[in-house]
Write a protein that holds these residues in place. Structure first.
Motif, short mmCIF file in Angstrom:
data_model
loop_
_atom_site.label_atom_id
_atom_site.label_comp_id
_atom_site.label_asym_id
_atom_site.label_seq_id
_atom_site.Cartn_x
_atom_site.Cartn_y
_atom_site.Cartn_z
N GLU A 68 7.12 -4.21 -3.71
CA GLU A 68 6.05 -3.28 -4.09
C GLU A 68 6.65 -1.93 -4.46
O GLU A 68 7.51 -1.41 -3.74
CB GLU A 68 5.08 -3.10 -2.92
N ILE A 100 -1.59 -4.47 -7.14
CA ILE A 100 -1.90 -5.41 -6.06
C ILE A 100 -3.35 -5.88 -6.16
O ILE A 100 -3.64 -7.06 -6.05
CB ILE A 100 -1.63 -4.74 -4.69
N ARG A 142 -0.51 -7.57 1.09
CA ARG A 142 -0.16 -6.18 0.79
C ARG A 142 -1.40 -5.30 0.77
O ARG A 142 -1.37 -4.16 1.24
CB ARG A 142 0.55 -6.09 -0.56
#
Length: 149
Positions: A68, A100, A142
């Motif tokens: 990320e 995301i 996430r």
């Protein structure tokens, strides 16, 4: 409306559909195309080819990891078979570098549009759905982490 600086997941999916449409439904040509896509996939570092990154439910070995950066997910993947490597390449083309939230919400309509199940058979198609599921789970995980932070 302001032009986006990058392609969305849906725009990438439309590109995939267009690419397969140009192959006129010829199975061998389509499989060769998948193999070519897989051979062009960036190599995955050996340190990530571990059981921790193995996608469960695939006939072939498929390793998938994500990083990320500023709310975007970037994926690396590899497989021990050429066609499967091409399949994961299609997914990475659509999702790597996307937000995301966009990945978590994505509907992978290109799968049905290009007739992937008929092209690769039900066992590989089942494995492909596990790859999609794993990508979505990574994004959802996430997302949950960011909401609890």
């Amino acid at each position: 409306m302001e032009k986006l600086p990058f392609k969305t997941i849906d725009q990438h999916q439309d590109d995939i559909i267009d690419a397969f449409a140009s192959l006129c439904g010829e199975r061998e040509v389509m499989l060769d195309y998948l193999i070519d896509l897989g051979s062009a996939l960036a190599p995955m570092e050996l340190l990530y080819k571990t059981d921790n990154h193995l996608v469960q439910g695939c006939m072939s070995k498929v390793w998938l990891m994500e990083v990320e950066k500023e709310g975007l997910l970037f994926f690396q993947a590899d497989s021990n078979t050429a066609i499967t490597k091409g399949l994961i390449s299609l997914l990475l083309k659509a999702v790597s570098g996307q937000s995301i939230l966009a990945i978590a919400a994505a509907k992978f309509y290109f799968v049905e549009a290009i007739g992937i199940s008929e092209l690769i058979g039900w066992q590989r198609a089942s494995g492909f759905s596990h790859m999609i599921k794993e990508i979505k789970l990574k994004a959802l995980s996430r997302l949950a982490q960011s909401r609890h932070a």
